[in-house]
Design a protein around this motif. Structure first.
Motif, short mmCIF file in Angstrom:
data_model
loop_
_atom_site.label_atom_id
_atom_site.label_comp_id
_atom_site.label_asym_id
_atom_site.label_seq_id
_atom_site.Cartn_x
_atom_site.Cartn_y
_atom_site.Cartn_z
N LEU A 182 0.82 -1.21 0.00
CA LEU A 182 0.00 0.00 0.00
C LEU A 182 0.85 1.26 0.00
CD1 LEU A 182 -2.72 -1.06 2.62
CD2 LEU A 182 -2.86 -1.16 0.13
N LEU A 183 2.09 1.15 0.49
CA LEU A 183 2.97 2.32 0.58
C LEU A 183 3.80 2.54 -0.66
CD1 LEU A 183 4.27 1.86 4.25
CD2 LEU A 183 2.44 3.35 3.45
N GLU A 184 4.03 1.47 -1.44
CA GLU A 184 4.86 1.61 -2.63
C GLU A 184 4.20 2.57 -3.62
OE1 GLU A 184 7.26 -2.62 -2.81
OE2 GLU A 184 5.43 -2.39 -3.97
N GLY A 185 5.00 3.47 -4.12
CA GLY A 185 4.48 4.45 -5.07
C GLY A 185 3.77 5.61 -4.40
N ARG A 186 3.85 5.68 -3.07
CA ARG A 186 3.23 6.79 -2.32
C ARG A 186 4.29 7.44 -1.43
NH1 ARG A 186 -0.65 2.76 -2.63
NH2 ARG A 186 -2.72 3.43 -3.35
N PRO A 187 5.21 8.18 -2.02
CA PRO A 187 6.31 8.77 -1.23
C PRO A 187 5.83 9.68 -0.12
CG PRO A 187 6.19 9.75 -3.42
CD PRO A 187 5.30 8.54 -3.44
N ALA A 188 4.74 10.41 -0.35
CA ALA A 188 4.24 11.31 0.70
C ALA A 188 3.79 10.52 1.92
CB ALA A 188 3.09 12.16 0.16
N THR A 189 3.12 9.38 1.67
CA THR A 189 2.66 8.54 2.78
C THR A 189 3.84 7.93 3.52
OG1 THR A 189 0.65 8.01 1.54
CG2 THR A 189 1.22 6.57 3.40
N GLN A 190 4.86 7.50 2.76
CA GLN A 190 6.04 6.93 3.39
C GLN A 190 6.77 7.96 4.26
OE1 GLN A 190 8.55 4.81 0.59
NE2 GLN A 190 6.80 4.23 -0.64
N THR A 191 6.85 9.19 3.75
CA THR A 191 7.49 10.25 4.53
C THR A 191 6.69 10.53 5.80
OG1 THR A 191 8.40 11.28 2.53
CG2 THR A 191 8.21 12.67 4.50
N TRP A 192 5.37 10.54 5.68
CA TRP A 192 4.52 10.76 6.86
C TRP A 192 4.73 9.67 7.89
CZ3 TRP A 192 0.74 7.76 9.12
CH2 TRP A 192 -0.02 8.39 10.12
N MET A 193 4.87 8.41 7.42
CA MET A 193 5.09 7.30 8.34
C MET A 193 6.43 7.45 9.06
SD MET A 193 3.68 3.68 6.92
CE MET A 193 4.38 2.96 8.40
N ASP A 194 7.46 7.88 8.33
CA ASP A 194 8.77 8.10 8.97
C ASP A 194 8.64 9.14 10.08
OD1 ASP A 194 10.09 6.29 7.39
OD2 ASP A 194 10.75 7.77 5.92
N ARG A 195 7.94 10.23 9.80
CA ARG A 195 7.79 11.28 10.80
C ARG A 195 6.98 10.77 12.00
NH1 ARG A 195 10.99 12.66 7.56
NH2 ARG A 195 11.05 14.62 6.36
N ALA A 196 5.92 10.03 11.72
CA ALA A 196 5.09 9.50 12.81
C ALA A 196 5.88 8.51 13.66
CB ALA A 196 3.84 8.83 12.23
N CYS A 197 6.63 7.61 13.01
CA CYS A 197 7.44 6.64 13.75
C CYS A 197 8.49 7.35 14.60
CB CYS A 197 8.12 5.67 12.78
SG CYS A 197 6.99 4.56 11.91
N GLY A 198 9.12 8.37 14.02
CA GLY A 198 10.12 9.12 14.77
C GLY A 198 9.53 9.79 15.99
N ALA A 199 8.34 10.39 15.82
CA ALA A 199 7.68 11.07 16.94
C ALA A 199 7.33 10.08 18.05
CB ALA A 199 6.43 11.79 16.45
N VAL A 200 6.86 8.89 17.67
CA VAL A 200 6.49 7.89 18.67
C VAL A 200 7.72 7.41 19.42
CG1 VAL A 200 5.55 5.57 19.00
CG2 VAL A 200 4.40 7.16 17.47
N LEU A 201 8.82 7.18 18.71
CA LEU A 201 10.05 6.73 19.38
C LEU A 201 10.56 7.79 20.36
CD1 LEU A 201 11.97 5.01 16.45
CD2 LEU A 201 11.01 3.90 18.47
N VAL A 202 10.52 9.05 19.94
CA VAL A 202 10.93 10.12 20.85
C VAL A 202 10.00 10.16 22.06
CG1 VAL A 202 11.13 12.63 21.12
CG2 VAL A 202 12.03 11.51 19.07
N GLY A 203 8.70 9.93 21.81
CA GLY A 203 7.74 9.91 22.92
C GLY A 203 8.02 8.80 23.90
N PHE A 204 8.29 7.60 23.38
CA PHE A 204 8.62 6.47 24.25
C PHE A 204 9.91 6.76 25.04
CE2 PHE A 204 5.81 3.60 21.71
CZ PHE A 204 5.13 3.03 22.78
N GLY A 205 10.90 7.33 24.36
CA GLY A 205 12.15 7.65 25.04
C GLY A 205 11.95 8.67 26.14
N SER A 206 11.12 9.67 25.88
CA SER A 206 10.86 10.70 26.88
C SER A 206 10.13 10.13 28.09
CB SER A 206 10.04 11.84 26.26
OG SER A 206 10.74 12.42 25.17
N LEU A 207 9.16 9.25 27.82
CA LEU A 207 8.43 8.62 28.92
C LEU A 207 9.35 7.74 29.77
CD1 LEU A 207 5.05 7.60 27.20
CD2 LEU A 207 5.40 9.36 28.94
N LEU A 208 10.25 7.02 29.09
CA LEU A 208 11.18 6.18 29.82
C LEU A 208 12.09 7.03 30.72
CD1 LEU A 208 12.49 3.44 30.38
CD2 LEU A 208 13.92 3.77 28.35
N ALA A 209 12.49 8.19 30.22
CA ALA A 209 13.40 9.05 30.98
C ALA A 209 12.77 9.58 32.28
CB ALA A 209 13.86 10.23 30.11
#
Length: 214
Positions: A182-209
């Motif tokens: 579903l993501l192939e050929g949809r660069p905008a969606t893939q970029t959005w997923m990267d940003r969302a994944c990054g935000a979630v990881l930062v959120g998990f890291g902040s909560l752990l801290a």
């Protein structure tokens, strides 16, 4: 041998049921495996799943050796591992947030990120002191008071938890890979997923801290 008569272990059947419930509960591991498999394919998703469970193996060995007890009783040791783990998660997240848009980069080939996904999964789990304390709290209650070999009983329980978790992790990797088409050929969606994944990881890291020992 009946499932309830494992040597040195009480209520082994109930333990396995608890493992299943805990593994089905969504958390950082679930998110990480789904994110990697949906973004980079089945092989990378499987690598992430293996890495996560390798981290669980680290905690199992630590529980057997008594390292988890040190984390439970030493505020300094717990804080050190906590901040290292939090910094690692935030670092992974920031890398994804600052990643160039997919349209400007080459397409990632399935399987290309096998070792990075494995190692990141391993460190994400192994550097989380909350997982170490979970093992210390969850495993010992199922060890029999009359166990002849307590370390062996803890090892069996830890490996059983990993076995159930690995099965579910593989399912997550395969399910996530289904979304890759579903993501192939949809660069905008893939970029959005990267940003969302990054935000979630930062959120998990902040909560752990900011988390405290309980």
């Amino acid at each position: 041998m009946p499932i309830s008569d494992m040597p040195g272990i009480d209520h082994f059947g109930a333990f396995l049921m608890g493992c299943a419930v805990l593994n089905l509960t969504p958390g950082l591991d679930t998110f990480y495996i789904l994110a990697r498999s949906s973004r980079e394919g089945r092989v990378v998703g499987i690598a992430a799943a293996l890495g996560i469970n390798a981290g669980c193996l680290v905690h199992t060995v630590a529980a057997v050796l008594g390292v988890s007890t040190i984390l439970a009783t030493s505020a300094a040791a717990f804080a050190a591992l906590k901040y290292i783990g939090a910094a690692y998660l935030c670092w992974l997240g920031i890398r994804m947030l600052l990643k160039r848009p997919v349209a400007e980069t080459a397409t990632v080939t399935e399987g290309r990120g096998f070792m990075p996904a494995f190692m990141q999964g391993l460190f994400t789990n192994a550097l989380n002191p909350k997982v170490a304390l979970f093992y210390l709290a969850f495993l010992p209650p199922f060890v029999s008071l009359h166990a002849a070999n307590v370390p062996f009983a803890l090892l069996v329980l830890g490996l059983s938890f990993i076995a159930t978790g690995l099965c579910w992790s593989m399912v997550l990797a395969l399910v996530g890979a289904r979304f890759r088409n579903l993501l192939e050929g949809r660069p905008a969606t893939q970029t959005w997923m990267d940003r969302a994944c990054g935000a979630v990881l930062v959120g998990f890291g902040s909560l752990l801290a900011i988390q405290q020992r309980r």
